[in-house]
Design a protein around this motif. Structure first.
Motif, PDB file in Angstrom:
ATOM      1  N   PRO A  75       0.800  -1.237   0.000  1.00 25.41           N
ATOM      2  CA  PRO A  75       0.000   0.000   0.000  1.00 25.41           C
ATOM      3  C   PRO A  75       0.829   1.282   0.000  1.00 25.41           C
ATOM      4  O   PRO A  75       0.340   2.338  -0.416  1.00 25.41           O
ATOM      5  N   ASP A  76       2.081   1.210   0.443  1.00 29.49           N
ATOM      6  CA  ASP A  76       2.938   2.398   0.468  1.00 29.49           C
ATOM      7  C   ASP A  76       3.836   2.500  -0.763  1.00 29.49           C
ATOM      8  O   ASP A  76       4.777   3.301  -0.790  1.00 29.49           O
ATOM      9  N   ALA A  77       3.548   1.688  -1.787  1.00 27.80           N
ATOM     10  CA  ALA A  77       4.448   1.592  -2.940  1.00 27.80           C
ATOM     11  C   ALA A  77       4.694   2.940  -3.616  1.00 27.80           C
ATOM     12  O   ALA A  77       5.837   3.271  -3.939  1.00 27.80           O
ATOM     13  N   ASP A  78       3.663   3.714  -3.841  1.00 26.89           N
ATOM     14  CA  ASP A  78       3.832   4.979  -4.561  1.00 26.89           C
ATOM     15  C   ASP A  78       4.766   5.924  -3.813  1.00 26.89           C
ATOM     16  O   ASP A  78       5.657   6.540  -4.405  1.00 26.89           O
ATOM     17  N   ALA A  79       4.568   6.035  -2.507  1.00 30.41           N
ATOM     18  CA  ALA A  79       5.397   6.942  -1.704  1.00 30.41           C
ATOM     19  C   ALA A  79       6.835   6.421  -1.628  1.00 30.41           C
ATOM     20  O   ALA A  79       7.792   7.197  -1.741  1.00 30.41           O
ATOM     21  N   VAL A  80       6.973   5.120  -1.430  1.00 32.60           N
ATOM     22  CA  VAL A  80       8.308   4.524  -1.340  1.00 32.60           C
ATOM     23  C   VAL A  80       9.066   4.705  -2.654  1.00 32.60           C
ATOM     24  O   VAL A  80      10.242   5.107  -2.664  1.00 32.60           O
ATOM     25  N   CYS A  81       8.410   4.408  -3.760  1.00 30.04           N
ATOM     26  CA  CYS A  81       9.068   4.505  -5.064  1.00 30.04           C
ATOM     27  C   CYS A  81       9.426   5.949  -5.405  1.00 30.04           C
ATOM     28  O   CYS A  81      10.495   6.212  -5.972  1.00 30.04           O
ATOM     29  N   ALA A  82       8.550   6.879  -5.068  1.00 29.68           N
ATOM     30  CA  ALA A  82       8.842   8.288  -5.345  1.00 29.68           C
ATOM     31  C   ALA A  82      10.078   8.742  -4.578  1.00 29.68           C
ATOM     32  O   ALA A  82      10.955   9.431  -5.126  1.00 29.68           O
ATOM     33  N   GLU A  83      10.175   8.340  -3.306  1.00 20.47           N
ATOM     34  CA  GLU A  83      11.320   8.741  -2.485  1.00 20.47           C
ATOM     35  C   GLU A  83      12.615   8.109  -2.974  1.00 20.47           C
ATOM     36  O   GLU A  83      13.653   8.796  -3.096  1.00 20.47           O
ATOM     37  N   LEU A  84      12.572   6.814  -3.296  1.00 19.69           N
ATOM     38  CA  LEU A  84      13.798   6.126  -3.690  1.00 19.69           C
ATOM     39  C   LEU A  84      14.198   6.420  -5.129  1.00 19.69           C
ATOM     40  O   LEU A  84      15.388   6.448  -5.448  1.00 19.69           O
ATOM     41  N   ASP A  85      13.235   6.647  -6.001  1.00 25.03           N
ATOM     42  CA  ASP A  85      13.575   7.078  -7.361  1.00 25.03           C
ATOM     43  C   ASP A  85      14.368   8.377  -7.304  1.00 25.03           C
ATOM     44  O   ASP A  85      15.389   8.537  -7.984  1.00 25.03           O
ATOM     45  N   ALA A  86      13.886   9.304  -6.476  1.00 22.91           N
ATOM     46  CA  ALA A  86      14.566  10.596  -6.345  1.00 22.91           C
ATOM     47  C   ALA A  86      15.943  10.427  -5.707  1.00 22.91           C
ATOM     48  O   ALA A  86      16.923  11.052  -6.133  1.00 22.91           O
ATOM     49  N   PHE A  87      16.034   9.560  -4.696  1.00 19.61           N
ATOM     50  CA  PHE A  87      17.307   9.356  -4.002  1.00 19.61           C
ATOM     51  C   PHE A  87      18.370   8.806  -4.943  1.00 19.61           C
ATOM     52  O   PHE A  87      19.486   9.344  -5.033  1.00 19.61           O
ATOM     53  N   PHE A  88      18.052   7.719  -5.631  1.00 19.68           N
ATOM     54  CA  PHE A  88      19.054   7.090  -6.489  1.00 19.68           C
ATOM     55  C   PHE A  88      19.320   7.926  -7.740  1.00 19.68           C
ATOM     56  O   PHE A  88      20.455   7.968  -8.224  1.00 19.68           O
ATOM     57  N   GLN A  90      19.428  11.058  -7.918  1.00 25.04           N
ATOM     58  CA  GLN A  90      20.277  12.183  -7.536  1.00 25.04           C
ATOM     59  C   GLN A  90      21.665  11.749  -7.064  1.00 25.04           C
ATOM     60  O   GLN A  90      22.668  12.437  -7.348  1.00 25.04           O
ATOM     61  N   ASN A  91      21.756  10.613  -6.369  1.00 32.07           N
ATOM     62  CA  ASN A  91      22.996  10.277  -5.681  1.00 32.07           C
ATOM     63  C   ASN A  91      23.841   9.167  -6.313  1.00 32.07           C
ATOM     64  O   ASN A  91      25.044   9.098  -6.056  1.00 32.07           O
ATOM     65  N   TRP A  92      23.232   8.299  -7.122  1.00 33.18           N
ATOM     66  CA  TRP A  92      24.005   7.214  -7.711  1.00 33.18           C
ATOM     67  C   TRP A  92      24.916   7.772  -8.813  1.00 33.18           C
ATOM     68  O   TRP A  92      24.512   8.668  -9.557  1.00 33.18           O
ATOM     69  N   ASP A  97      23.185  10.684 -18.420  1.00 30.54           N
ATOM     70  CA  ASP A  97      21.767  10.952 -18.197  1.00 30.54           C
ATOM     71  C   ASP A  97      20.879   9.841 -18.735  1.00 30.54           C
ATOM     72  O   ASP A  97      19.821   9.537 -18.165  1.00 30.54           O
ATOM     73  N   ARG A  98      21.309   9.229 -19.832  1.00 33.57           N
ATOM     74  CA  ARG A  98      20.510   8.146 -20.403  1.00 33.57           C
ATOM     75  C   ARG A  98      20.411   6.978 -19.446  1.00 33.57           C
ATOM     76  O   ARG A  98      19.334   6.366 -19.306  1.00 33.57           O
ATOM     77  N   ALA A  99      21.507   6.645 -18.774  1.00 32.46           N
ATOM     78  CA  ALA A  99      21.487   5.547 -17.804  1.00 32.46           C
ATOM     79  C   ALA A  99      20.535   5.861 -16.655  1.00 32.46           C
ATOM     80  O   ALA A  99      19.801   4.984 -16.182  1.00 32.46           O
ATOM     81  N   ASP A 170      32.774   9.005  -2.163  1.00 34.04           N
ATOM     82  CA  ASP A 170      32.542   7.872  -3.063  1.00 34.04           C
ATOM     83  C   ASP A 170      31.107   7.389  -2.877  1.00 34.04           C
ATOM     84  O   ASP A 170      30.776   6.791  -1.850  1.00 34.04           O
ATOM     85  N   PRO A 171      30.224   7.618  -3.870  1.00 36.77           N
ATOM     86  CA  PRO A 171      28.812   7.222  -3.721  1.00 36.77           C
ATOM     87  C   PRO A 171      28.619   5.731  -3.476  1.00 36.77           C
ATOM     88  O   PRO A 171      27.728   5.354  -2.704  1.00 36.77           O
TER      89      PRO A 171
END
Length: 236
Positions: A75-88, A90-92, A97-99, A170-171
């Motif tokens: 049930p929390d998938a949308d919120a979890v995915c939005a947060e982690l999509d943004a995290f990775f 930005q930081n990975w 950009d294509r990757a 080092d990320p």
């Protein structure tokens, strides 16, 4: 689950399956196939979807048969995915950009939300984050030689274990450290179990045995290790 899977892989029945000669599909008859289809299908609509001919041989069709199984996502998938999509995103350390865009398109973070729909809400974020980290590191190792991959994991494993502090420039290092530290803060004992499964997986990814799999048995045993079965089973 990992105990069950291991018992299957080591059973005499499984070994016999691996060593058995392939059989002619026509020799097995159609009665069993019809019986199995009857279990999966229900009602006249499903019977039509299976598109049997007069001799009961299955014919391909673009119409999917119905199923009694219903897909369920956390049930929390949308919120979890939005947060982690943004995290990775930005930081990975993406190659370009294509990757980064390809990563976002694959919706990688949602996989664990589908796999673990009943996970506790206070643990799903860390669980998904660890899964995505392992996927990304696997992609990095795949682009390296086995020796360079071994060197990468030799550097990251003590960091994941919390034995070595990361280089914050080092990320690979600081993300690995922070992800496992966050999970460890919630439940240290279970995190160690997950980590052991993850280490089996990443070590297998850079194992010399990958180049020595000459048969189906060796390939399946190798894929069992590097495919993350032990790691995922600890999540469950």
């Amino acid at each position: 689950m990992s105990t069950i899977v291991k018992s299957i892989f080591s059973s005499k029945a499984y070994q016999s399956f691996l060593e058995a000669e392939p059989q002619d599909p026509q020799s097995s008859g159609t009665a069993d196939a019809v019986k199995c289809n009857g279990i999966a299908a229900s009602g006249e609509k499903d019977a039509q979807t299976m598109s049997p001919t007069q001799d009961n041989h299955y014919q391909p069709t673009n119409n999917a048969s119905s199923t009694r199984l219903a897909a369920k996502c956390h049930p929390d998938a949308d919120a979890v995915c939005a947060e982690l999509d943004a995290f990775f995103a930005q930081n990975w350390p993406w190659a370009n950009d294509r990757a980064r865009e390809e990563f976002l398109k694959t919706d990688c973070n949602r996989w664990a939300c589908w796999a673990l729909p009943l996970a506790r809400s206070d643990r799903i974020l860390d669980t998904v984050k660890v899964n995505t980290l392992l996927f990304l590191l696997d992609d990095v190792a795949e682009g390296m030689s086995l020796e360079n991959g071994k060197a990468l994991y030799k550097r990251l494993i003590p960091i994941a274990q919390g034995k070595v502090q990361p280089d914050r420039t080092d990320p690979y290092e600081w993300i690995t450290y922070d992800v496992w530290a966050s999970m460890r803060a919630v439940d240290e004992a279970l995190t160690e179990a997950v980590l052991q499964g993850a280490l089996l997986c990443v070590r297998a990814q850079v194992d010399d045995e990958r180049n020595r799999c000459t048969g189906m048995r060796a390939l399946l045993l190798q894929r069992y290790k590097e495919g993350g079965v032990a790691c995922v089973s600890t999540f469950v």
